[in-house]
Design a protein around this motif. Structure first.
Motif, PDB file in Angstrom:
ATOM      1  N   LEU B 151      40.784 -18.820 -41.551  1.00 25.17           N
ATOM      2  CA  LEU B 151      41.500 -19.193 -40.323  1.00 25.17           C
ATOM      3  C   LEU B 151      43.000 -18.898 -40.443  1.00 25.17           C
ATOM      4  CD1 LEU B 151      40.948 -21.422 -37.621  1.00 25.17           C
ATOM      5  CD2 LEU B 151      42.857 -22.320 -38.922  1.00 25.17           C
ATOM      6  N   ARG B 154      43.686 -15.114 -40.369  1.00 25.87           N
ATOM      7  CA  ARG B 154      43.516 -14.482 -39.066  1.00 25.87           C
ATOM      8  C   ARG B 154      44.489 -15.050 -38.018  1.00 25.87           C
ATOM      9  NH1 ARG B 154      42.128 -10.077 -36.203  1.00 25.87           N
ATOM     10  NH2 ARG B 154      41.601 -10.677 -34.095  1.00 25.87           N
ATOM     11  N   ASP B 155      44.472 -16.367 -37.847  1.00 27.38           N
ATOM     12  CA  ASP B 155      45.157 -16.953 -36.688  1.00 27.38           C
ATOM     13  C   ASP B 155      46.609 -17.328 -36.959  1.00 27.38           C
ATOM     14  OD1 ASP B 155      43.078 -16.698 -34.796  1.00 27.38           O
ATOM     15  OD2 ASP B 155      42.004 -18.315 -35.776  1.00 27.38           O
ATOM     16  N   TYR B 161      40.385  -8.178 -39.036  1.00 22.15           N
ATOM     17  CA  TYR B 161      39.126  -8.508 -39.717  1.00 22.15           C
ATOM     18  C   TYR B 161      38.923  -7.626 -40.946  1.00 22.15           C
ATOM     19  CZ  TYR B 161      37.339 -11.542 -36.004  1.00 22.15           C
ATOM     20  OH  TYR B 161      37.148 -12.562 -35.122  1.00 22.15           O
ATOM     21  N   LYS B 176      33.640 -12.903 -39.975  1.00 23.25           N
ATOM     22  CA  LYS B 176      33.592 -13.285 -38.563  1.00 23.25           C
ATOM     23  C   LYS B 176      32.858 -14.601 -38.372  1.00 23.25           C
ATOM     24  CE  LYS B 176      34.074  -8.703 -36.579  1.00 23.25           C
ATOM     25  NZ  LYS B 176      33.478  -7.603 -35.847  1.00 23.25           N
ATOM     26  N   LEU B 179      34.933 -17.486 -39.781  1.00 21.02           N
ATOM     27  CA  LEU B 179      36.087 -17.770 -38.927  1.00 21.02           C
ATOM     28  C   LEU B 179      35.656 -18.545 -37.680  1.00 21.02           C
ATOM     29  CD1 LEU B 179      39.095 -17.333 -38.164  1.00 21.02           C
ATOM     30  CD2 LEU B 179      38.389 -15.230 -37.031  1.00 21.02           C
ATOM     31  N   HIS B 180      34.536 -18.130 -37.108  1.00 25.51           N
ATOM     32  CA  HIS B 180      34.056 -18.810 -35.896  1.00 25.51           C
ATOM     33  C   HIS B 180      33.757 -20.281 -36.197  1.00 25.51           C
ATOM     34  CE1 HIS B 180      32.443 -19.202 -31.929  1.00 25.51           C
ATOM     35  NE2 HIS B 180      31.259 -19.579 -32.395  1.00 25.51           N
ATOM     36  N   ARG B 183      37.058 -22.140 -36.543  1.00 31.96           N
ATOM     37  CA  ARG B 183      37.733 -22.377 -35.259  1.00 31.96           C
ATOM     38  C   ARG B 183      37.060 -23.509 -34.493  1.00 31.96           C
ATOM     39  NH1 ARG B 183      38.315 -16.095 -33.255  1.00 31.96           N
ATOM     40  NH2 ARG B 183      40.432 -15.693 -34.008  1.00 31.96           N
ATOM     41  N   LEU B 184      35.720 -23.524 -34.494  1.00 28.34           N
ATOM     42  CA  LEU B 184      35.002 -24.590 -33.779  1.00 28.34           C
ATOM     43  C   LEU B 184      35.326 -25.959 -34.391  1.00 28.34           C
ATOM     44  CD1 LEU B 184      31.443 -23.015 -33.210  1.00 28.34           C
ATOM     45  CD2 LEU B 184      33.154 -23.506 -31.455  1.00 28.34           C
TER      46      LEU B 184
END
Lengths: 113, 199
Positions: B151, B154-155, B161, B176, B179-180, B183-184
């Motif tokens: 996280l 990336r953010d 990626y 991916k 990361l998802h 984020r959740l």
């Protein structure tokens, strides 16, 4: 009602603009119709917007000097180690180079004749 | 425009040239590389370790290791990728060491997070922003290490990626999905914290 899991899976690809155009349009139209997915998406997008706005930490100006002092020290220690391994010192190396140069010059002269 | 490989201004020398000079012992080139990348590496370490002093200590180790490994750099990846990989390894080792000593996650909310962004603002706005920054940092710190790392890369550090996959030495698909999940989890935690504060 909970958000649709298959839509939640698209949150990151949508945020990163990685969905094919047709999927992107379908995702957007689903959000318009589904309150649960819309609420969930808003929560997700708002959180990521906050993360991306956090102020960045910066090192003090003295950091670079401290790293360079350490790397200089390491280089010196490496040089000392190499010199300790050699059976001769810098003066002998200089003398060796002079002898080598003289031998090379002599070889060139011999070949020229 | 998204920048993925360090802040490269137009007048910045070519990174390959800098690396080549640094490899041959040019200290000025090494110092230049240091200045280009030090703050991004440090920011990653603060986010991961939650402790500015410890992050600075590890950042020094990272750049000394980078200097030592320069002769082995083959140029098949970007310098930033290589540096982030060294930083990741040092950081995970430090966290492992902490785990062995029975220390938990440090969450040091420092002056920067309290102060918020720069610029003229009303005291109320500054305080509000500072509280939000604290909540965000605490939510990041609460993520499991692997999720936190991906996280932040990336953010916050804005890596692509492809670059994250190279740093983590993992396939892009793994990056991916991880990361998802991160984020959740972060969104849930921040939404939950918002409700707690509101009640």
């Amino acid at each position: 009602m909970n958000a649709h899991p298959e839509m939640v899976e698209k949150f990151s690809p949508y945020l990163d603009a990685e969905l094919p155009p047709a999927d992107e349009a379908a995702f957007e139209s689903h959000l318009e119709d589904c309150d649960a997915c819309r609420a969930s998406w808003t929560e997700f997008a708002d959180a990521l917007a906050l993360v991306r706005e956090v102020p960045r930490h910066r090192l003090p100006a003295s950091f670079g000097r401290r790293v360079l002092a350490r790397t200089r020290g390491e280089r010196r220690r490496r040089l000392v180690r190499v010199q300790e391994l050699l059976p001769f010192g810098p003066a002998e190396v200089g003398l060796g180079l002079v002898v080598l140069a003289a031998a090379a010059a002599a070889a060139v002269l011999l070949l020229a004749h | 425009m998204r920048q993925t490989g360090g802040a490269m201004a137009a007048d910045t020398p070519d990174p390959d040239v800098l690396v080549d000079r640094a490899r041959r012992g040019d200290e000025r080139a090494f110092a230049h590389l240091l200045r280009l990348h030090q703050n991004r590496v440090y920011d990653l370490l603060v986010r991961m370790l939650g402790d500015r002093a410890e992050a600075e200590d590890v950042a020094q180790e990272v750049f000394v290791a980078f200097h030592r490994a320069l002769p082995a750099f083959r140029g098949d990846s970007r310098v930033s990728t290589w540096l982030f990989r060294i930083a990741k390894n040092h950081c995970l080792n430090r966290l492992k060491y902490r785990g062995r000593r029975g220390e938990g996650q440090h969450v040091e909310l420092d002056a920067l997070d309290r102060a918020g962004a720069e610029g003229p603002e009303t005291p109320e706005r500054t305080l509000e922003r500072a509280q939000v920054n604290e909540r965000v940092q605490a939510a990041i710190a609460a993520l499991p290490e692997e999720q936190r790392l991906v996280l932040v890369l990336r953010d916050i550090e804005d890596l692509s990626y492809e670059e994250i996959a190279a740093v983590l030495e993992q396939p892009e698909g793994t990056v991916k999905s991880r990361l998802h999940r991160a984020r959740l989890a972060l969104a849930r935690r921040l939404a939950g914290a918002g409700e707690e504060n509101a009640s």
